[in-house]
Motif scaffolding. Structure first.
Motif, short mmCIF file in Angstrom:
data_model
loop_
_atom_site.label_atom_id
_atom_site.label_comp_id
_atom_site.label_asym_id
_atom_site.label_seq_id
_atom_site.Cartn_x
_atom_site.Cartn_y
_atom_site.Cartn_z
N VAL A 156 0.71 -1.28 -0.19
CA VAL A 156 0.09 -0.03 0.02
C VAL A 156 0.87 1.03 0.22
CG1 VAL A 156 -1.85 1.14 1.27
CG2 VAL A 156 -1.72 -1.06 1.18
N ALA A 187 -1.17 4.88 2.85
CA ALA A 187 -1.69 4.40 3.90
C ALA A 187 -1.69 5.44 4.83
CB ALA A 187 -0.85 3.23 4.50
N SER A 235 -4.65 2.57 -1.83
CA SER A 235 -4.72 3.35 -0.42
C SER A 235 -5.36 2.38 0.64
CB SER A 235 -5.61 4.58 -0.52
OG SER A 235 -7.01 4.24 -0.95
N PHE A 236 -5.39 2.69 1.90
CA PHE A 236 -5.76 1.89 3.07
C PHE A 236 -5.87 2.89 4.22
CE2 PHE A 236 -5.58 -1.13 6.38
CZ PHE A 236 -6.85 -1.87 6.35
#
Length: 419
Positions: free
Chosen positions: A208, A211, A356-357
């Motif tokens: 990711v 993040a 994204s996260f």
């Protein structure tokens, strides 16, 4: 890869708690100076800055003595770290002009006793913690290994990249103290492109490159009332325990925020009173979290009203003191996309990349990201995801060491391409 694995396992054997990373810091200083980095540590690095939330004196003395036994009395690195001045910044200039890069790696461990089952790789292969009750249970041994591996690669390729690199080996992430302090260092004020990372988190293989973490505010609370005999004179008492219990119920009843993730928890509660005495003092620690700083502030303000209301209902006094804070701050989209392109360029498969996260936990690197972005630089947080045994902060936590090489190569290529 073998060198990275050996490095990680050596540091995994010797974990140290937040603000007591004496041995870890000294070993890193020695290795980095040998590579040609300019290293600042201890009193020179901290100046007038003071660690927040340091451990109790007994814990600190035990950690310092243990490091001194291994390094020898009068060790040049160790002597300057007294008073919890752990961590370091290592700096290296390339062969010509270029941007200033910053990379942050946290180095502290957790007060967890490591599992000894044969299914746990460190136990099975003989590199489990040698410090009882302390364990690298969140991957920070891997983070600092990536930092040291990056330092080796950059030193070896120094003639092929330009600019300057600052490596921030930060203490005390687990108690949210080191990030705010390191955000105030002069080396960070120079940084134009900043990156940090975390191993695990997703429990599956992913990279990711944008993040974010939720903000958090952690508080210590004390209610003070008036003691009295519960049978003989209950009317003269003012019940701090009742007030605290009502406050805890009220905290859990807080409405959540529709704009994003929000959390509340009470994790510690203590009332040292006899059974037949109206309690005159109660202490507890609680936290609120939010998907961004604004939501977190909303939760914190609502929680404060609950605390004050419970105090008024029971005619007791209440005090609230901040224990720790975690900031949340958006990443630089441009830099995140550049990281993704670089990951593909070093041969990592497209299927592993995740745009994204938002992690439903908190990370004090947010303070450094915020500082770099506010001064006009770019910053982003990465996750190198993999299955982790037992989950983060568990006695059987572990990660796939293959990720160590991914992190080193990715960060090195970003410096090479950026110059």
């Amino acid at each position: 890869m073998r060198e990275l694995s050996e490095t990680r396992r050596a540091f995994h054997r010797a974990p140290e708690l937040s603000w007591t990373e004496y041995l870890t810091t000294a070993r890193l200083c020695e290795a980095l100076e040998a590579l040609g980095f300019e290293v600042q540590w201890g009193q020179t690095l901290y100046g007038l800055r003071q660690p927040s939330n340091p451990p109790d004196g007994e814990t600190d003395r035990a950690a310092f003595d243990r490091a001194e036994q291994q390094l020898g009395a009068g060790n040049r690195y160790l002597s300057s770290m007294k008073g919890n001045r752990t961590g370091l910044v290592a700096s290296l200039d390339g062969a010509g002009a270029g941007p200033v890069f910053g990379f942050r790696f946290d180095i502290d461990a957790l007060p967890i006793r490591e599992g000894g089952d044969s299914g746990h790789l460190p136990a099975r292969e003989g590199f489990a913690s040698e410090h009882p009750g302390i364990m690298h249970a969140c991957g920070h041994d891997g983070h600092l290994t990536i930092g040291l591996g990056l330092a080796r690669r950059l030193a070896a390729s120094r003639e092929r990249w330009g600019g300057r690199v600052h490596l921030f080996f930060q203490p005390a992430e687990e108690v949210a103290g080191g990030g705010a302090l390191f955000a105030d260092l002069p080396q960070l004020a120079e940084v134009e492109r900043f990156m940090t990372l975390h191993l695990g988190i997703l429990d599956r293989y992913r990279i990711v490159f944008d993040a974010t973490w939720i903000a958090a505010r952690i508080y210590d609370v004390v209610y003070r009332g008036q003691a009295s005999h519960a049978g003989n004179a209950p009317q003269t008492g003012r019940n701090a325990l009742l007030a605290a219990c009502q406050a805890v119920q009220g905290l859990y009843a807080l409405p959540r925020h529709s704009a994003g993730m929000s959390r509340v928890n009470v994790g510690r509660f203590h009332s040292d009173n006899a059974h037949n005495v109206i309690a005159d003092e109660v202490r507890f620690r609680y936290e609120v979290r939010g998907g961004d700083n604004a939501i977190c502030d909303f939760m914190a303000e609502a929680a404060e009203r609950v605390l004050e209301g419970a105090a008024k209902m029971n005619a007791v006094e209440v005090e609230r003191e901040t224990f720790a804070e975690f900031s949340s701050y958006p990443n630089s989209r441009e830099l995140a996309e550049r990281v993704a392109a670089t990951a593909l360029g070093i041969g990592l498969p497209q299927a592993l990349l995740q745009d994204s996260f938002q992690v439903s936990a908190s990370e004090d690197a947010g303070f450094l990201i915020q500082k770099v972005r506010e001064q006009g630089g770019e910053a982003t947080h990465l996750i190198l995801g993999s299955p982790v045994g037992g989950g983060h902060h568990s006695p059987t936590f572990d990660f796939d060491e293959e990720l160590l090489g991914w992190g080193v190569l990715l960060f090195e290529r970003l410096v090479m391409e950026g110059s």
